[in-house]
Motif scaffolding. Structure first.
Motif, PDB file in Angstrom:
ATOM      1  N   TYR A 173       0.826  -1.217   0.000  1.00 20.41           N
ATOM      2  CA  TYR A 173       0.000   0.000   0.000  1.00 20.41           C
ATOM      3  C   TYR A 173       0.859   1.265   0.000  1.00 20.41           C
ATOM      4  O   TYR A 173       0.476   2.280  -0.589  1.00 20.41           O
ATOM      5  N   SER A 174       2.018   1.190   0.645  1.00 23.12           N
ATOM      6  CA  SER A 174       2.930   2.329   0.610  1.00 23.12           C
ATOM      7  C   SER A 174       3.428   2.572  -0.807  1.00 23.12           C
ATOM      8  O   SER A 174       3.529   3.713  -1.266  1.00 23.12           O
ATOM      9  N   ALA A 177       0.692   4.082  -2.848  1.00 26.62           N
ATOM     10  CA  ALA A 177       0.533   5.484  -2.465  1.00 26.62           C
ATOM     11  C   ALA A 177       1.592   6.364  -3.112  1.00 26.62           C
ATOM     12  O   ALA A 177       1.308   7.485  -3.564  1.00 26.62           O
ATOM     13  N   ASP A 181      -1.689   6.540  -5.747  1.00 26.24           N
ATOM     14  CA  ASP A 181      -2.819   6.975  -4.926  1.00 26.24           C
ATOM     15  C   ASP A 181      -2.346   7.315  -3.515  1.00 26.24           C
ATOM     16  O   ASP A 181      -2.285   6.440  -2.648  1.00 26.24           O
ATOM     17  N   PRO A 182      -2.034   8.594  -3.241  1.00 27.75           N
ATOM     18  CA  PRO A 182      -1.506   8.984  -1.931  1.00 27.75           C
ATOM     19  C   PRO A 182      -2.417   8.626  -0.759  1.00 27.75           C
ATOM     20  O   PRO A 182      -1.950   8.476   0.372  1.00 27.75           O
ATOM     21  N   SER A 183      -3.712   8.456  -1.012  1.00 28.00           N
ATOM     22  CA  SER A 183      -4.627   8.128   0.082  1.00 28.00           C
ATOM     23  C   SER A 183      -4.328   6.760   0.692  1.00 28.00           C
ATOM     24  O   SER A 183      -4.753   6.465   1.813  1.00 28.00           O
ATOM     25  N   LYS A 184      -3.595   5.933  -0.033  1.00 26.84           N
ATOM     26  CA  LYS A 184      -3.288   4.584   0.458  1.00 26.84           C
ATOM     27  C   LYS A 184      -2.229   4.591   1.562  1.00 26.84           C
ATOM     28  O   LYS A 184      -1.978   3.552   2.185  1.00 26.84           O
ATOM     29  N   GLN A 186      -2.576   5.830   4.434  1.00 24.19           N
ATOM     30  CA  GLN A 186      -3.264   5.499   5.686  1.00 24.19           C
ATOM     31  C   GLN A 186      -3.415   3.995   5.861  1.00 24.19           C
ATOM     32  O   GLN A 186      -3.266   3.462   6.970  1.00 24.19           O
ATOM     33  N   SER A 215       5.831   6.746   6.600  1.00 24.31           N
ATOM     34  CA  SER A 215       4.505   6.870   6.010  1.00 24.31           C
ATOM     35  C   SER A 215       3.754   8.059   6.604  1.00 24.31           C
ATOM     36  O   SER A 215       3.061   8.789   5.896  1.00 24.31           O
ATOM     37  N   ASP A 216       3.890   8.253   7.917  1.00 23.56           N
ATOM     38  CA  ASP A 216       3.252   9.402   8.575  1.00 23.56           C
ATOM     39  C   ASP A 216       3.786  10.713   8.014  1.00 23.56           C
ATOM     40  O   ASP A 216       3.045  11.673   7.772  1.00 23.56           O
TER      41      ASP A 216
END
Length: 218
Positions: A173-174, A177, A181-184, A186, A215-216
């Motif tokens: 998912y990182s 993102a 898709d930057p929303s991934k 989270q 990621s944060d």
């Protein structure tokens, strides 16, 4: 015992020294052909070299260990050898070695098959490698295969596999993102946090914590 204690406190210089001496003694007394050497000494020694970033030494040890698979198929350590290349970023070579492990296992008689834990780790390592190569869909599907055929809590590698499973989803998912898709991010953080909760040993906890922080930040 001394090597076990040194490993627990992270003294891999001592681990390497002690296991090199043990390997010498075993070779002198058993001719170098004994499953203890292949099943314990070589993997532990090779991983000590990796922890010390002495990758050529690790490569030599793991290649020697695979030679034992001709006589003792159950001790073939494709995961350890492939992880060496995963650590140095040679993903194509890592993927080749992990897949060779699966192919090697398929050719063996049932009585000589690799332990279930080794197979689960091969799938998890393949999934991580594919994710690092940007092949996120293939990585996700491979990780799902590993999840469906997962180990029981009684297996001594359960924790390592659980950490790897959760970490892989975080990596996948990182990667999505970062590339699409930057929303991934989270979702990545959620999986890394699950990996952190599953990790009991310090190196894995540090690794998961670092990934959460990155990621944060993004």
């Amino acid at each position: 015992y001394n090597s076990w204690l040194a490993k627990k406190v992270g003294d891999f210089i001592r681990v390497k020294k002690d296991l090199e001496e043990a390997r010498r003694v075993f070779k002198e007394n058993l001719g170098g052909k004994h499953p203890i050497i292949a099943n314990f000494l070589y993997p532990e020694l090779g991983n000590a070299y990796v922890r010390l970033a002495e990758y050529e030494g690790a490569r030599r040890i793991f290649e020697e260990n695979l030679e034992y698979s001709i006589r003792y198929p159950q001790v073939a350590k494709f995961n350890d050898y492939g992880n060496l290349f995963l650590n140095i970023g040679d993903f194509a070579q890592a993927l080749k070695i992990f897949q060779n492990g699966l192919n090697f296992n398929e050719k063996l008689a049932d009585s000589s098959r690799l332990p279930d834990a080794e197979i689960k780790l091969l799938y998890l390592n393949i999934a991580e490698t594919l994710a690092q190569m940007g092949q996120f869909e293939a990585a996700f599907n491979t990780n799902k295969m590993a999840e469906k055929a997962f180990l029981s809590e009684e297996d001594d590698r359960f924790e390592r596999c659980l950490f790897g499973l959760y970490e892989n989803y975080g990596i996948i998912y990182s990667g999505i993102a970062r590339t699409n898709d930057p929303s991934k991010f989270q979702l990545a953080i959620q999986w890394y946090k699950k990996a952190l909760s599953a990790a009991k040993d310090a190196p894995n906890r540090e690794k998961a914590g670092f990934q959460i922080a990155i990621s944060d930040f993004r």
